[in-house]
Design a protein around this motif. Structure first.
Motif, PDB file in Angstrom:
ATOM      1  N   VAL A 202       0.815  -1.220   0.000  1.00 36.44           N
ATOM      2  CA  VAL A 202       0.000   0.000   0.000  1.00 36.44           C
ATOM      3  C   VAL A 202       0.849   1.272   0.000  1.00 36.44           C
ATOM      4  O   VAL A 202       0.312   2.371   0.040  1.00 36.44           O
ATOM      5  N   GLY A 203       2.182   1.120  -0.017  1.00 34.52           N
ATOM      6  CA  GLY A 203       3.020   2.304  -0.013  1.00 34.52           C
ATOM      7  C   GLY A 203       2.940   3.035   1.311  1.00 34.52           C
ATOM      8  O   GLY A 203       2.603   2.446   2.341  1.00 34.52           O
ATOM      9  N   GLU A 204       3.231   4.338   1.283  1.00 38.82           N
ATOM     10  CA  GLU A 204       3.283   5.089   2.532  1.00 38.82           C
ATOM     11  C   GLU A 204       2.069   5.961   2.746  1.00 38.82           C
ATOM     12  O   GLU A 204       1.649   6.200   3.872  1.00 38.82           O
ATOM     13  N   LYS A 205       1.549   6.474   1.646  1.00 40.02           N
ATOM     14  CA  LYS A 205       0.482   7.451   1.788  1.00 40.02           C
ATOM     15  C   LYS A 205      -0.756   6.948   1.050  1.00 40.02           C
ATOM     16  O   LYS A 205      -0.743   6.808  -0.174  1.00 40.02           O
ATOM     17  N   VAL A 206      -1.792   6.632   1.821  1.00 40.31           N
ATOM     18  CA  VAL A 206      -2.980   6.013   1.224  1.00 40.31           C
ATOM     19  C   VAL A 206      -4.153   6.988   1.249  1.00 40.31           C
ATOM     20  O   VAL A 206      -4.391   7.648   2.269  1.00 40.31           O
ATOM     21  N   ALA A 207      -4.830   7.070   0.124  1.00 38.70           N
ATOM     22  CA  ALA A 207      -6.058   7.868   0.088  1.00 38.70           C
ATOM     23  C   ALA A 207      -7.219   6.930  -0.184  1.00 38.70           C
ATOM     24  O   ALA A 207      -7.232   6.226  -1.199  1.00 38.70           O
ATOM     25  N   VAL A 208      -8.167   6.891   0.747  1.00 36.72           N
ATOM     26  CA  VAL A 208      -9.346   6.052   0.550  1.00 36.72           C
ATOM     27  C   VAL A 208     -10.489   6.969   0.144  1.00 36.72           C
ATOM     28  O   VAL A 208     -10.699   8.015   0.781  1.00 36.72           O
TER      29      VAL A 208
ATOM     30  N   LEU B 279      -1.311  -2.563   7.389  1.00 39.96           N
ATOM     31  CA  LEU B 279      -0.344  -3.105   6.427  1.00 39.96           C
ATOM     32  C   LEU B 279       0.906  -2.243   6.376  1.00 39.96           C
ATOM     33  O   LEU B 279       1.786  -2.470   5.559  1.00 39.96           O
ATOM     34  N   GLY B 280       0.980  -1.215   7.176  1.00 38.24           N
ATOM     35  CA  GLY B 280       2.209  -0.440   7.271  1.00 38.24           C
ATOM     36  C   GLY B 280       2.173   0.942   6.647  1.00 38.24           C
ATOM     37  O   GLY B 280       3.200   1.601   6.587  1.00 38.24           O
ATOM     38  N   ALA B 281       1.004   1.381   6.177  1.00 35.14           N
ATOM     39  CA  ALA B 281       0.946   2.729   5.618  1.00 35.14           C
ATOM     40  C   ALA B 281       1.258   3.756   6.701  1.00 35.14           C
ATOM     41  O   ALA B 281       0.891   3.572   7.858  1.00 35.14           O
ATOM     42  N   LYS B 282       1.959   4.842   6.302  1.00 30.31           N
ATOM     43  CA  LYS B 282       2.340   5.854   7.282  1.00 30.31           C
ATOM     44  C   LYS B 282       1.190   6.829   7.509  1.00 30.31           C
ATOM     45  O   LYS B 282       1.008   7.346   8.607  1.00 30.31           O
ATOM     46  N   GLU B 283       0.496   7.105   6.427  1.00 32.66           N
ATOM     47  CA  GLU B 283      -0.563   8.094   6.549  1.00 32.66           C
ATOM     48  C   GLU B 283      -1.763   7.638   5.731  1.00 32.66           C
ATOM     49  O   GLU B 283      -1.628   7.323   4.557  1.00 32.66           O
ATOM     50  N   VAL B 284      -2.900   7.575   6.388  1.00 33.54           N
ATOM     51  CA  VAL B 284      -4.099   7.130   5.684  1.00 33.54           C
ATOM     52  C   VAL B 284      -5.178   8.204   5.828  1.00 33.54           C
ATOM     53  O   VAL B 284      -5.450   8.664   6.942  1.00 33.54           O
ATOM     54  N   THR B 285      -5.738   8.602   4.716  1.00 33.98           N
ATOM     55  CA  THR B 285      -6.773   9.640   4.761  1.00 33.98           C
ATOM     56  C   THR B 285      -8.021   9.141   4.044  1.00 33.98           C
ATOM     57  O   THR B 285      -7.922   8.504   2.989  1.00 33.98           O
TER      58      THR B 285
ATOM     59  N   HIS C  54      -7.289  21.085  -6.933  1.00 35.38           N
ATOM     60  CA  HIS C  54      -5.994  21.067  -6.261  1.00 35.38           C
ATOM     61  C   HIS C  54      -5.521  19.636  -6.231  1.00 35.38           C
ATOM     62  O   HIS C  54      -6.285  18.711  -6.470  1.00 35.38           O
ATOM     63  N   THR C  55      -4.238  19.419  -5.930  1.00 32.37           N
ATOM     64  CA  THR C  55      -3.760  18.042  -5.927  1.00 32.37           C
ATOM     65  C   THR C  55      -3.530  17.571  -4.501  1.00 32.37           C
ATOM     66  O   THR C  55      -3.200  18.346  -3.614  1.00 32.37           O
ATOM     67  N   TYR C  56      -3.769  16.272  -4.350  1.00 35.20           N
ATOM     68  CA  TYR C  56      -3.579  15.641  -3.047  1.00 35.20           C
ATOM     69  C   TYR C  56      -2.652  14.467  -3.287  1.00 35.20           C
ATOM     70  O   TYR C  56      -2.939  13.572  -4.064  1.00 35.20           O
ATOM     71  N   GLU C  57      -1.500  14.471  -2.617  1.00 38.98           N
ATOM     72  CA  GLU C  57      -0.492  13.447  -2.888  1.00 38.98           C
ATOM     73  C   GLU C  57      -0.841  12.102  -2.276  1.00 38.98           C
ATOM     74  O   GLU C  57      -1.327  12.052  -1.145  1.00 38.98           O
ATOM     75  N   ALA C  58      -0.547  11.046  -3.026  1.00 39.54           N
ATOM     76  CA  ALA C  58      -0.788   9.707  -2.495  1.00 39.54           C
ATOM     77  C   ALA C  58      -0.036   8.676  -3.318  1.00 39.54           C
ATOM     78  O   ALA C  58       0.213   8.883  -4.502  1.00 39.54           O
ATOM     79  N   ASP C  59       0.376   7.539  -2.666  1.00 37.46           N
ATOM     80  CA  ASP C  59       0.981   6.438  -3.422  1.00 37.46           C
ATOM     81  C   ASP C  59      -0.082   5.432  -3.822  1.00 37.46           C
ATOM     82  O   ASP C  59       0.076   4.680  -4.754  1.00 37.46           O
ATOM     83  N   THR C  60      -1.123   5.366  -3.000  1.00 37.16           N
ATOM     84  CA  THR C  60      -2.148   4.358  -3.236  1.00 37.16           C
ATOM     85  C   THR C  60      -3.510   5.029  -3.129  1.00 37.16           C
ATOM     86  O   THR C  60      -3.732   5.841  -2.237  1.00 37.16           O
ATOM     87  N   VAL C  61      -4.392   4.665  -4.045  1.00 38.29           N
ATOM     88  CA  VAL C  61      -5.759   5.182  -3.970  1.00 38.29           C
ATOM     89  C   VAL C  61      -6.699   3.983  -3.849  1.00 38.29           C
ATOM     90  O   VAL C  61      -6.606   3.036  -4.630  1.00 38.29           O
TER      91      VAL C  61
END
Ligand SMILES: Cc1cc2nc3c(=O)[nH]c(=O)nc-3n(C[C@H](O)[C@H](O)[C@H](O)COP(=O)(O)OP(=O)(O)OC[C@H]3O[C@@H](n4cnc5c(N)ncnc54)[C@H](O)[C@@H]3O)c2cc1C
Ligand code: SF4
Ligand code: SF4
Lengths: 257, 577
Positions: B236-242, B259-265, B337-344
């Motif tokens: 899931v990478g580090e930054k997850v956007a649900v 699963l180890g994501a650092k930040e989940v929003t 605007h943009t919202y950064e994420a590794d996983t969506v």
């Protein structure tokens, strides 16, 4: 031999701890010291049944319901409280210690409290000793009194009073009056005494016709008072003049339907 | 409310809790058993109406609790927790193993999909003696209970245990069999199945319909959760956007964290108030550190080198309420605007998979199976359907309710009976309302113990002590029930009450009204001539009237004064010390 009291415990369905086997009353494992009779609600215990239990020689009667203000039937436990209050007044007239009747509260999950209630009561009953009505050697005078009390407890007047206590003391009647608890208790006391004596007279005169004087001697009361009860009883159809023996009027009980 | 004019409605009344439960669980009944500490019997009573006490005790959205009358006094009875506890105690102490039910019927029934809907039908029909086979495409049965709801909310051994109970009854579950590929409607019919129930659920992810949705790193929630529960490796990478606001969004977010994501929003287009997920799940997510970004919607997913880099978002505002009653989100132009994420993780809802199903069964837009809502018959006689495949994503307890309804229909169908008349589901709730003022408040009792028996490492003695404490607490919580229904129906033959009712001897009654005064249920009323009458629908059989009637005109059907006296005599006569 050590005295083993026979105690009947009327307990509400909802206060009875799990594991007490009421299905087979002779093999109650958890609490071998009492005989449990389960009822839906302690408010369901008819005063006449309690007195009947004493008449059959029980050494003690323990009534256990849910702690107020809880009750599965809103205020069934408070109904029981009123009935027990009335019963204790009646018992105190019979010569049987009113302490032999006790009301207490428990929840089914109060696993520690339940045996304590039972032990406490049992110790008290042991201290009081066997009931004077315990089988063979039943005290006939007390037995008669208990029977009179039972009949009183079956009578309309006391039952209305007990059934209506809450209504009478908490709500106003149609004239906007409210009886205070104190006034009610005085009234209850009077009615208990009167009903007890009347039913005792009724039982006595059932055996054989009796005069006012004879009755007064047995119930230990002034003849004038006895006469007043008899007048009242005649009105209610409980008693009638049987015959006149020279100048003495003899009364005999009528069958109450 | 007068019901007499309505012929279908039975005159039996249920308490609000049972009335609110789609599966019709006899809540008041098992609570009554719990009050007495009869934990296993309580579980067995729940099993009379459905096979998943421990599962529902954990994840049901518990409409019973929302409907509970106790809320008028303080707080609802902690019904769901009590159910979980009873079921857990039973399981941990060795589940009751039922005997297989003899197959007294020869008509075979096939069920497609081993989710809660399918399993409930299997359970009900097996109890009636039908040979039932459940066909499931996945390696394990359970549907979303197995592959959707994550382990930390619903442990898989709990699911397995409750399904094993159904199998113990004699239900056959064949996994790895896909309807539409390995089996078809006609092959089922030709191999002797007389009725078919289709409950393949809603497991397709609704598409976001934005550019970039096919990029690597976009993990649709249902598929994502399924991979995780199949123990497949998911990065899931580090930054997850649900994206979404329902249970699957919250579950996906909490799973990502594990699963180890650092930040989940969680990105949701409305505000918190409108989130359809269960409130306590949202709170749990918050506690775990999941962030929320409200009033926002994705416009496109931006990739870089084949992987996600960010989401282009648009701010929203809430307009007028839509048909669901929630305020409709509307984009605010120019707020890109943009919202950064590794996983969506898109989690905006599931849709039924209808592609493998015969088209005659489907509605006009082929989005679901079309059924008669009360009988669950499809257009093909002998074929029934229910659960998410019919309703779209709903809930476990609704799926169970559908299963029960379908089982009744199938049984009637196989017996050539009318599918429609006198159905249980039509029963009204009780209309009896207590005098709330009379009831003592005790909200302090309402505690959700934090003790989880399974998790703590304790000695046997400590565990025993703990269990006693937990049980006591549960029993005292159960005491808070107001017993709204006239009868909890747990009772007959179980010795709790005797289903007793008061009877008035009209020749003795003088109309003094004492019975009406003492009756806690409002069941005593006078007729035109002033004689007391018992309303048997309201009478709870407590007998207080009988113990109080001055004329002794009221007796009980079953436990009379004489009978009580006989019991007294029998124990006094026993003469033991
Ligand atoms: C992430 C998530 C969280 C949820 N949380 C909750 C919650 O907390 N509380 C709650 O009450 N509900 C919750 N739900 C909803 C609940 O799980 C569903 O509403 C419920 O499981 C629906 O039951 P069902 O039997 O209709 O379908 P499903 O549970 O989906 O079962 C359908 C079954 O059919 C099988 N199947 C599909 N196609 C075929 C085929 N062609 N052949 C054979 N078998 C097939 C599937 O593999 C599956 O086993 C949640 C759902 C999700 C996705
Ligand atoms: S108080 Fe008891 S019977 Fe009434 S709704 Fe709540 S749980 Fe059901
Ligand atoms: S038995 Fe109880 S509930 Fe039924 S009428 Fe009598 S007092 Fe009312």
């Amino acid at each position: 031999m050590m005295f083993r009291p026979r105690i009947i415990c009327f307990i509400c369905n909802w206060s009875l701890p799990a594991g007490v086997d009421v299905a087979s009353p002779t093999t109650i494992h958890a609490y071998p010291k009492i005989h449990v009779v389960q009822v839906m609600c302690v408010g369901r215990v008819d005063p006449a049944v309690v007195l009947g239990t004493f008449a059959k020689g029980a050494d003690g009667v323990l009534v256990i319901g849910c702690h107020p203000p809880d009750c599965h039937y809103i205020y069934g436990n408070l109904q029981a409280e009123r009935k027990v209050k009335m019963l204790k007044k009646l018992l105190s007239l019979t010569g049987l210690e009113q302490e032999r009747l006790r009301l207490d509260w428990a929840y089914a999950y109060e696993i520690e409290r339940f045996p304590k209630i039972i032990d406490d009561f049992r110790n008290l009953v042991i201290a009081l000793g066997p009931s004077p009505l315990a089988e063979e050697k039943a005290d006939s005078n007390i037995l008669l009194n208990i029977k009179a009390a039972k009949a009183a407890a079956e009578d309309f007047r006391l039952r209305v009073l007990v059934g209506r206590e809450r209504e009478l003391t908490e709500k106003e009647n149609m004239f906007g009056e409210k009886i205070s608890q104190k006034e009610f208790d005085v009234l209850l006391h009077e009615v208990v005494e009167a009903e007890f004596i009347r039913h005792k007279i009724h039982l006595l005169t059932k055996e054989k016709p009796m005069s006012v004087k004879e009755i007064a001697a047995i119930v230990n009361m002034k003849p004038a008072l006895v006469l007043r009860h008899i007048v009242n009883m005649r009105r209610k159809g409980m008693i009638a003049l049987d015959h006149v023996d020279r100048t003495t009027l003899l009364y005999k009980a009528l069958e109450v339907q | 409310m007068a019901t007499d004019s309505c012929a279908i409605k039975s005159k039996r009344r249920f308490p609000p809790c049972r009335g609110a439960c789609p599966a019709g669980v006899n809540v008041q009944g098992y609570i009554a058993l719990l009050q007495q500490g009869r934990f296993n019997e309580a579980v067995e009573l729940i099993r009379k109406s459905m096979p998943f006490p421990a599962i529902c005790g954990r994840v049901c959205f518990s409409p019973c609790q929302d409907a509970c009358s106790r809320k008028n006094v303080d707080q609802p009875v902690g019904i769901r927790y009590l159910k979980k506890l009873a079921a857990d105690i039973e399981r941990e102490q060795g589940r009751i193993k039922p005997d297989p039910i003899p197959k007294t019927r020869k008509e075979k029934v096939a069920i497609v999909g081993a989710g809660p809907a399918g399993l409930s039908v299997a359970y009900e029909l097996a109890k009636l003696g039908y040979p039932v086979t459940v066909f499931e495409s996945m390696p394990r049965p359970g549907g979303m209970m197995q592959y959707g709801i994550p382990e930390f909310r619903l442990q898989k051994y709990v699911v397995a245990n409750e399904i094993a109970y159904i199998q113990d009854l004699g239900v056959e579950i064949k996994t790895g069999v896909k309807f539409g590929k390995d089996i078809q409607l006609d092959t089922l019919q030709s191999s002797g199945y007389k009725a078919v129930f289709i409950a393949n659920g809603a497991s397709l992810n609704r598409k976001l319909n934005v550019p970039g949705e096919d990029l690597e790193g976009v993990l649709p929630a249902v598929a994502f959760l399924r991979h995780v529960s199949l123990k497949e490796r998911v990065d899931v990478g580090e930054k997850v956007a649900v994206i979404g606001g329902g249970n699957s969004a919250v579950d996906a977010a909490r799973t990502s964290l594990r699963l180890g994501a650092k930040e989940v929003t969680i990105l949701y287009r409305r505000s918190r108030k409108e989130m359809p997920a269960l409130p306590h799940e949202i709170e749990a997510a918050e506690r775990e550190g999941i962030k929320f970004y409200f009033l926002v919607s994705p416009k496109q997913i931006i990739g870089e080198g084949g992987r996600i880099k960010a989401i282009e978002c648009l701010r929203m505002k809430l307009g007028e309420p839509d048909e669901s009653g929630r305020r409709r989100p509307m984009p605010i132009p120019g707020t890109e605007h943009t919202y950064e994420a590794d996983t969506v993780i898109p989690a905006i809802g599931q849709i039924p998979e209808t592609s493998g199903l015969p088209s005659v069964l489907l509605d006009e837009r082929a989005r679901a199976i079309l059924v008669d809502p009360s009988t669950l018959e499809t257009r093909i006689p002998g074929v029934f359907a229910g659960g998410d495949i019919v309703t779209g994503p709903a809930s476990i307890v609704e799926a169970i309710g559908a299963g029960k309804r379908a089982a009744t229909s199938i049984d009637r169908y196989l017996n050539g009976k009318d599918l429609r008349s006198e159905r249980e589901e039509e029963i009204e709730e009780t209309t009896w309302v207590k005098d709330w003022e009379m009831i003592a408040k005790k909200p302090e009792r309402y505690t959700t113990p934090s003790i989880d028996i399974g998790r703590q490492r304790v000695s046997f003695e400590e565990a025993d002590e703990l269990l006693v404490k937990i049980k006591e607490r549960a029993m005292s919580e159960a005491q808070r029930c107001l017993e709204c229904g006239p009868c909890s129906e747990c009772l007959e033959g179980e010795g709790l009450c005797e289903g007793d009712k008061a009877v008035v001897d009209e020749t003795l009654c003088t109309g003094c009204n004492v019975c009406a005064v003492v009756c806690p249920s409002g069941a005593m009323k006078k007729n035109e001539v002033g004689i007391a009458q018992v309303d048997e629908e309201l009478c709870k059989g407590c007998g207080i009237c009988s113990a109080s009637c001055p004329e002794r005109a009221v007796t009980m059907r079953r436990i009379t004064n004489d009978q009580i006296m006989t019991r007294v005599l029998s124990v006094l006569g026993g003469g033991i010390g």
